[in-house]
Design an enzyme around this catalytic site. Structure first.
Site, mmCIF file in Angstrom:
data_model
loop_
_atom_site.group_PDB
_atom_site.id
_atom_site.type_symbol
_atom_site.label_atom_id
_atom_site.label_comp_id
_atom_site.label_asym_id
_atom_site.label_seq_id
_atom_site.Cartn_x
_atom_site.Cartn_y
_atom_site.Cartn_z
ATOM 1 N N GLY A 291 39.678 29.748 49.157
ATOM 2 C CA GLY A 291 38.430 31.091 48.567
ATOM 3 C C GLY A 291 37.339 29.980 49.519
ATOM 4 O O GLY A 291 37.197 30.076 50.344
ATOM 5 N N SER A 292 36.350 30.036 48.857
ATOM 6 C CA SER A 292 35.274 29.995 49.487
ATOM 7 C C SER A 292 35.181 28.451 49.890
ATOM 8 O O SER A 292 33.677 28.523 50.945
ATOM 9 C CB SER A 292 34.173 30.470 48.233
ATOM 10 O OG SER A 292 34.071 31.676 48.919
#
Lengths: 449, 483
Positions: free
Chosen positions: B215-216
């Site tokens: 993810g981020s």
């Protein structure tokens, strides 16, 4: 005898008695046994067993008594026989004591074995003291024969132990009468063949290149042999029947020199083996195991006893793991008796095993040597017979546990747990002592033979 | 008769020779194959015939032994089984070994030749040398902080010393007690069956063996690529990114959870975690540059051993621009182990130098003499020191005013990045919240890097939740290391 024309009597050749050699070898044998005993204690508990001195003294006293008896009544006996027997018996006790330390193998065996060994040496002394001339025994040929048959029949009325009907139970002790029958049969064969060897060798029809003896001479001996073999198969003790057969063939050959007998014997044995293999699933399985010792592993059932025995030998390698440090107990049932040699292989290695086999070979060779030196046919045949019993026994069981031949149950002489076997072997050695004494003793009337 | 006796004696000699030849067959020529036969129990018996060496954490053993009456005498025990299971692994008499118990087996069981003080002597006496001890790099306070922080939730934590690569914590929950499968018997069979059939997978060492979409948190890698490639020279300059951003070659429009991402600067985009900016930056850098940067941080490495093998983290090497865009924000096929993401944070705080992570500090023999000791080893120069400083500024901004304020420790410089991992078929599984961070010592030196993955129902809210449930765990671990 050289023909001399002088009036002087022929010079008396005095062979050395060599009792001092025997005594020093005996001391060595006892010391080696005590050392083995101490080593087991050191390896397992880090300390010499407290009773090592007592054990050594006990074995020493027994050996000394035997030595004194030999010195008194058989001064010309072969000096190697007694020390080898004491050493083998001592090492056997050490091995059983060592295996007693594995609780999975069941009750202790060494104390009982010590009692039997004492009894065996006692009988050894009795035989050496009482039996002044081995030729006396030839008078009892048919008594021996009857007794042998009786001893072999007795266990049939007792319940089978581990599938074989070869034991009788008396006052808590298990006795294998078949062990004693070995000596009696050897005595009978020797006496009978000594009397009839000329008839066996030189009479009868000739068939192709084989000279067959007359039925009248051959009849009794073949009958008795067949009977004993049938009995043993009925009792499912194949090792002993193989031993008797081998004994019969060897003695017959030595008595008559007829190679034809060997051929007939081999033919008979081949037929017998085929018949037994077809009828007895037990025997068939043994042959399968011999050819494929690891088949049960491949089938996913884990290693069988023979495979475990081979693993033990392999683990020993050249020098062995040292006493008390192997895992031959994995063999399980009969580790102390039929498979005792596997423990030798694992813990003393190929080096120790070779020494042991050479000791047996020396014992046998000394028996044969007495046979060669003796002057009467009965004595000769008896010496060869007794020595051959030892040789065949060692080969059958050693070859069996090492996957050289199909495995058949049999006691390693002196080494394996089993009272009857130890007692029998001591009597065999006593007889060999007597025979070797006769062989080397200067003749009072040289020239009678 | 004499002649026949001699012949019979010769036969006996033949029998003796046959026996002796056969003896050499079974004891010499075939001995090796007998000893190697799996049905031969001797190797197993010897293995468990003496107490196994210990695995130590900060000088204190976390393993032990129990003497039994069984054929396999010594049984392994673990003092704090579930806490250290992802480090020690297990040694089972039935089911083999895992983790350090497996990779360090030769040392622990005493077969490793380097343990011997007199090598040849043991060969001769056949004496078995005692097991050696394995001293781990684990910091017990950090390990316990991570384990307590995860609690009943499913997740994993990996913590590193950025300057050396020492692994300070390796936690996976739910965990298991390896004592339960050490021996043999029905209980052990049942316990093994229970552990292996449990849908929660307690024996999965998530910190190094499970990969998650990062993810981020992957935006650190993308930012590094943008700076290293020169696509961004000033983190405070606008990036000219539209909102929403249309993935190249498609009509798919990418949006942001956060506000203020339109034409945001790199610093702002990183602080509030703008998907659009980083997707576009990934495309600007291009596949080649992204792959190069990801691999410089340790992605796509099949050979990493700590010494237990680490599952390779993945960044695809063949993709279209739209897939590069998604990969650059830690989605599509991009996956990473918690250890991998801790390595990213560690490289950033260590001036761009990525040290090879390791779990075994040293090995001592039974006399306590050190026979082998590990030292820090540079794995890659992940980014230049200048880029590292800029990345640090951005990560520290996340903690001071962005999505990761929960990780802040008063008086300590902390940098971090939040993230969310969707998983399961069609993202139906409960999502995981990510947080990666580092802390510097009071003297400004890199002290610790952490990656936390934790299952969190709220993580659909993306980055906000990464800071919510994962950041406090990372903070506690960092605090434990800083003492």
């Amino acid at each position: 005898m050289s023909a001399t024309t002088t009036d002087a009597p022929p010079p008396l050749v005095l062979l050395p008695k060599r009792r001092g050699v025997e005594l020093s070898l005996l001391i060595g044998a006892v010391l080696i046994s005590v050392y083995g005993y101490a080593e087991v204690g050191l390896a397992r508990n880090g300390a010499v067993p407290p009773d090592a001195a007592g054990y050594g003294a006990g074995l020493g006293v027994l050996a000394l008594l035997a030595h004194v008896a030999v010195r008194a009544r058989a001064p010309y006996a072969d000096p190697l026989l007694l020390p080898i027997a004491v050493l083998l018996n001592g090492v056997g006790l050490v091995l059983i004591y060592r295996l007693d330390l594995e609780p999975v193998l069941g009750a202790e065996g060494a104390p009982t074995q010590l009692v039997w060994s004492t009894l065996g040496i006692g009988l050894f002394i009795a035989v050496v003291l009482v039996l002044r001339d081995h030729r006396v025994l030839s008078r009892y040929a048919y008594v021996c024969c009857a007794a042998a048959l009786f001893l072999m029949v007795v266990p049939i009325s007792f319940p089978a132990i581990n599938g074989a009907k070869i034991w009788i139970r008396v006052a808590g002790f298990s006795i294998q009468p078949g062990e004693f029958a070995k000596i009696l049969l050897a005595l009978f064969f020797a006496a009978y063949l000594a009397t009839n060897r000329n008839a066996l060798a030189y009479t009868g029809r000739t068939f192709w290149k084989l000279q067959l003896p007359t039925g009248r001479v051959l009849g009794p001996i073949v009958t008795i042999w067949l009977l004993s073999v049938c009995l043993l198969i009925a009792e499912r003790d194949l090792g002993t029947s193989l031993l008797f057969f081998g004994l019969f063939v060897v003695m017959l050959y030595v008595a008559t020199g007829r190679t034809g007998w060997i051929a007939v014997g081999l033919l008979l044995s081949a037929l017998g083996a085929f018949a037994v293999g077809a009828v007895e699933p037990h025997v068939h399985a043994r042959v399968e195991d011999w050819l494929h010792p690891f088949a049960s592993i491949e089938a996913g059932d884990g290693p069988n006893q023979l495979a475990q025995s081979l693993f033990a030998f392999g683990a020993g390698g050249m020098l062995g793991t040292g006493l008390g440090q192997g895992h031959s107990y994995l063999i399980g049932f009969a580790t102390k008796s039929d498979f005792i040699l596997s423990t030798v292989g694992e813990e003393l290695g190929m080096a120790g095993l070779t020494v042991l086999l050479v000791l047996y070979a020396l014992l046998v060779a000394r028996g044969y040597r007495a046979g060669l030196a003796l002057r009467d046919p009965f004595g000769r045949l008896l010496a060869i017979g007794l020595a051959s019993i030892l040789a065949l026994q060692v080969f059958v069981i050693a070859g069996g546990v090492m996957d050289l031949i199909p495995l058949t149950g049999m006691a390693m002489p002196f080494l394996a747990q089993g009272g009857s076997s130890v007692v029998t072997n001591w009597i065999i050695v006593a007889l060999l002592i007597r025979l070797s004494d006769s062989a080397r003793r200067p003749l009072p009337d040289a020239g009678a033979w | 008769m004499i002649r026949y006796i001699r012949r019979a004696a010769a036969c006996c000699l033949v029998l003796l020779v046959a026996l002796l030849i056969n003896t050499s067959r079974v004891q010499i020529f075939q001995a090796d194959s007998f000893n190697a036969n799996p049905a031969n129990r001797r190797a197993m018996i010897a293995r468990y015939d003496q107490p196994r060496g210990d695995i130590l954490v900060a000088g204190r053993p976390v393993t032990g032994y129990r003497e039994t009456d069984d054929q396999l005498t010594y049984l392994r025990t673990y003092t704090q089984g579930p806490l250290y299971a992802p480090v020690t692994g297990y040694v089972s008499q039935l089911y083999g070994t895992r983790m350090l118990e497996g990779t360090e087996d030769a040392v622990l069981s005493g077969t490793d030749p380097q343990l011997a003080s007199l090598p040849l002597w043991n060969e001769i006496t056949r004496a078995r040398q005692k097991g050696g001890d394995v001293h781990t790099t684990i910091n017990p306070a950090a390990q316990e902080a991570a384990f307590t922080g995860l609690g009943d939730r499913t997740g994993a934590v990996a913590a590193l010393d950025p300057a050396t690569g020492r692994i300070l914590a390796l936690v996976s929950t739910p965990s298991y007690d390896p004592s339960g499968i050490a021996g043999t018997g029905r209980d052990v069979n049942a316990e093994w069956a229970r552990l292996t059939s449990d849908p929660e997978q307690p024996m999965l060492d998530r910190a190094i063996r499970q990969t998650y979409p990062p993810g981020s948190t992957f935006k650190v890698v993308t930012a590094a690529a943008a700076l290293e490639s020169g696509k961004v020279t000033d983190p405070k300059a606008p990036t000219k990114t539209p909102e929403p951003y249309t993935l190249p070659g498609t009509t798919t429009q990418l949006e942001n959870e956060a506000a203020g991402c339109a034409d945001a600067t790199l610093l702002v985009a990183f602080t509030v975690s703008c998907n659009t900016v980083f997707a576009k930056l990934g495309v600007d850098v291009g596949l080649k540059g992204m792959v190069k940067q990801a691999q410089a941080f340790g992605f796509n490495d099949h050979r990493l051993r700590i010494p237990p093998s680490v599952a390779p983290s993945n960044f695809d090497t063949r993709m279209g621009p739209d897939q590069v865009a998604l990969s650059s924000i830690g989605q599509f096929d991009t996956t990473a182990t918690p250890l991998q993401m801790a390595m990213v944070a560690a490289a950033v705080v260590n001036g761009g130098e990525l040290m090879s992570p390791y779990l075994v500090d040293r090995i001592t023999n039974s006399n306590g003499v050190t026979v082998a000791a590990a030292a820090g080893r540079l794995l890659h120069q992940a980014v230049s020191s200048g880029t590292a400083v800029r990345l640090q500024q951005m990560m520290e901004a996340v903690v001071t005013k962005g999505t990761g304020t929960n990780a802040a420790i008063p008086g300590i410089t902390v940098g971090g990045k939040t993230g969310t991992a969707q998983h399961g078929v069609g993202n139906k599984g409960m999502p995981y919240a990510w947080f990666i961070s580092y802390a510097k010592s009071a003297a400004g030196q890199p002290a610790v890097a952490v990656a936390v993955v934790v299952e969190d129902a709220e993580a659909v809210r993306a980055d906000i939740s990464g800071g919510g449930s994962a950041a406090p765990i990372a903070r506690d671990v960092m605090r434990a290391v800083l003492g």
